[in-house]
Write a protein that holds these residues in place. Structure first.
Motif, PDB file in Angstrom:
ATOM      1  N   ARG A 142       3.483 -10.175   7.950  1.00 53.34           N
ATOM      2  CA  ARG A 142       2.457 -11.198   7.768  1.00 53.34           C
ATOM      3  C   ARG A 142       2.564 -12.218   8.896  1.00 53.34           C
ATOM      4  NH1 ARG A 142       1.044  -7.755   4.935  1.00 53.34           N
ATOM      5  NH2 ARG A 142       0.359  -7.843   2.760  1.00 53.34           N
ATOM      6  N   SER A 196       0.839  -1.192   0.000  1.00 51.81           N
ATOM      7  CA  SER A 196       0.000   0.000   0.000  1.00 51.81           C
ATOM      8  C   SER A 196       0.876   1.244   0.000  1.00 51.81           C
ATOM      9  CB  SER A 196      -0.921  -0.009   1.216  1.00 51.81           C
ATOM     10  OG  SER A 196      -1.812  -1.089   1.119  1.00 51.81           O
ATOM     11  N   GLU A 229     -10.974   1.210   2.009  1.00 47.64           N
ATOM     12  CA  GLU A 229     -12.357   0.992   2.428  1.00 47.64           C
ATOM     13  C   GLU A 229     -12.861   2.152   3.289  1.00 47.64           C
ATOM     14  OE1 GLU A 229     -11.908  -2.895   4.071  1.00 47.64           O
ATOM     15  OE2 GLU A 229     -10.492  -2.199   5.578  1.00 47.64           O
ATOM     16  N   ARG A 237       0.991   5.272   0.357  1.00 49.99           N
ATOM     17  CA  ARG A 237       0.181   6.320   1.005  1.00 49.99           C
ATOM     18  C   ARG A 237       0.813   7.702   0.843  1.00 49.99           C
ATOM     19  NH1 ARG A 237      -0.099   1.769   4.373  1.00 49.99           N
ATOM     20  NH2 ARG A 237      -2.209   0.896   4.598  1.00 49.99           N
TER      21      ARG A 237
HETATM   22  C1  LIG Z   1     -10.127  -3.796   0.827  1.00 52.42           C
HETATM   23  C2  LIG Z   1      -9.029  -3.014   1.464  1.00 52.42           C
HETATM   24  C3  LIG Z   1      -9.302  -1.787   2.028  1.00 52.42           C
HETATM   25  C4  LIG Z   1      -8.274  -1.021   2.595  1.00 52.42           C
HETATM   26  N1  LIG Z   1      -8.573   0.223   3.096  1.00 52.42           N
HETATM   27  C5  LIG Z   1      -7.574   1.042   3.495  1.00 52.42           C
HETATM   28  C6  LIG Z   1      -7.844   2.390   3.857  1.00 52.42           C
HETATM   29  O1  LIG Z   1      -8.977   2.851   3.856  1.00 52.42           O
HETATM   30  N2  LIG Z   1      -6.802   3.192   4.163  1.00 52.42           N
HETATM   31  C7  LIG Z   1      -5.507   2.732   4.183  1.00 52.42           C
HETATM   32  O2  LIG Z   1      -4.597   3.513   4.474  1.00 52.42           O
HETATM   33  N3  LIG Z   1      -5.218   1.445   3.850  1.00 52.42           N
HETATM   34  C8  LIG Z   1      -6.215   0.605   3.506  1.00 52.42           C
HETATM   35  N4  LIG Z   1      -5.949  -0.677   3.104  1.00 52.42           N
HETATM   36  C9  LIG Z   1      -4.556  -1.147   3.089  1.00 52.42           C
HETATM   37  C10 LIG Z   1      -4.275  -2.136   4.208  1.00 52.42           C
HETATM   38  O3  LIG Z   1      -4.092  -1.455   5.420  1.00 52.42           O
HETATM   39  C11 LIG Z   1      -3.016  -2.919   3.811  1.00 52.42           C
HETATM   40  O4  LIG Z   1      -3.307  -3.685   2.662  1.00 52.42           O
HETATM   41  C12 LIG Z   1      -2.496  -3.868   4.885  1.00 52.42           C
HETATM   42  O5  LIG Z   1      -2.108  -3.157   6.041  1.00 52.42           O
HETATM   43  C13 LIG Z   1      -1.304  -4.677   4.364  1.00 52.42           C
HETATM   44  O6  LIG Z   1      -0.279  -3.809   3.923  1.00 52.42           O
HETATM   45  P1  LIG Z   1       0.240  -3.825   2.406  1.00 52.42           P
HETATM   46  O7  LIG Z   1      -0.930  -3.526   1.522  1.00 52.42           O
HETATM   47  O8  LIG Z   1       1.266  -2.728   2.359  1.00 52.42           O
HETATM   48  O9  LIG Z   1       0.808  -5.186   2.137  1.00 52.42           O
HETATM   49  C14 LIG Z   1      -6.949  -1.501   2.597  1.00 52.42           C
HETATM   50  C15 LIG Z   1      -6.686  -2.757   2.020  1.00 52.42           C
HETATM   51  C16 LIG Z   1      -7.698  -3.501   1.475  1.00 52.42           C
HETATM   52  C17 LIG Z   1      -7.380  -4.821   0.844  1.00 52.42           C
END
Ligand SMILES: Cc1cc2nc3c(=O)[nH]c(=O)nc-3n(C[C@H](O)[C@H](O)[C@H](O)COP(=O)(O)O)c2cc1C
Length: 221
Positions: free
Chosen positions: A210, A12, A167, A14
């Motif tokens: 993880r 993710s 989300e 940001r």
């Molecule tokens: C369906 C879904 C909704 C998510 N919503 C948010 C969100 O609203 N804001 C945010 O900062 N991250 C959001 N995330 C990211 C998750 O926090 C993140 O996927 C998780 O912590 C794992 O980290 P990575 O994606 O860096 O592997 C979302 C991830 C998914 C799959």
């Protein structure tokens, strides 16, 4: 790039550069992602791509909404009420890891709220999508949405783009669906920020852990 590399590299993002992403490139990713498997080949996703001047307009509208302080009835419960261990602990841990990375302590609730609000500007991304789904769909079809969205995120990695599924948009369903003109039979699932990663953004240093496979994998052979 092979699938293994794309899966490993996706994370993710940001914080994005304001460098525009070509609409054709985005359309191409969104179209190819639809090769995702779906139960009964329902393909239950509806995707709104917001980019260019539409994104500028959307972000301005969202900023005004946030400043108004007006809240909405969420589209759904993002987490189950009373979420239990180990899920509750994982959620807490990733939140704390994030705020540690950007240096906002637990006591500074106002700064954490301000940082979280960056979600509602797509973390600076010039493009994003919203995923809506017909209200008649249930858990199996919502799982299908996840398969589609994961394809989008992997194809984005291949194209040199970063993404963050979001989300959080479920707390402003009225604002989002009104902007998009979503028909009433559909509801909002999530958004996704898409763009070029800002490598200088401290939040992008976060590497989420993880759970060890022993916690969730059972092999019988
Ligand atoms: C369906 C879904 C909704 C998510 N919503 C948010 C969100 O609203 N804001 C945010 O900062 N991250 C959001 N995330 C990211 C998750 O926090 C993140 O996927 C998780 O912590 C794992 O980290 P990575 O994606 O860096 O592997 C979302 C991830 C998914 C799959």
């Amino acid at each position: 790039m092979n699938v293994t590399d794309a899966v490993a590299a996706r994370r993710s993002v940001r914080g994005f550069l304001d460098t525009p992403v070509e609409t054709d490139m985005l359309k191409d990713i969104l179209t190819r992602a639809a090769r995702a498997a779906t139960g009964g080949n329902l393909q239950p996703w509806h995707i709104d791509l917001v980019t260019g001047s539409a994104m500028v307009e959307f972000k301005a509208m969202m900023m005004a909404k946030l400043l108004s302080g007006a809240m909405e009835e969420p589209a759904y419960a993002i987490y189950p009420p009373g979420l239990t261990a180990p899920y509750r602990d994982r959620r807490f841990a990733i939140g704390e890891a994030m705020y540690a990375e950007i240096g906002i302590p637990r006591e500074d609730k106002a700064a954490r709220r301000m940082w979280f609000a960056r979600n509602f500007q797509f973390f600076g991304a010039p493009s994003g999508l919203f995923c809506t789904v017909d209200r008649q769909m249930g858990p199996p079809q919502w799982a299908d949405l996840g398969m589609y969205l994961q394809n989008v995120m992997l194809l984005a990695v291949e194209a040199g783009l970063g993404t963050c599924a979001q989300e959080c948009w479920a707390v402003f369903p009225e604002t989002v669906t009104t902007f998009l003109g979503t028909p009433p039979e559909r509801m909002l699932f999530c958004g996704m920020a898409i763009g070029f990663e800002d490598k200088a953004e401290p939040a992008n240093r976060l590497r989420s852990p993880r759970a060890p496979e022993a916690e969730w994998l059972t092999v019988r052979s």
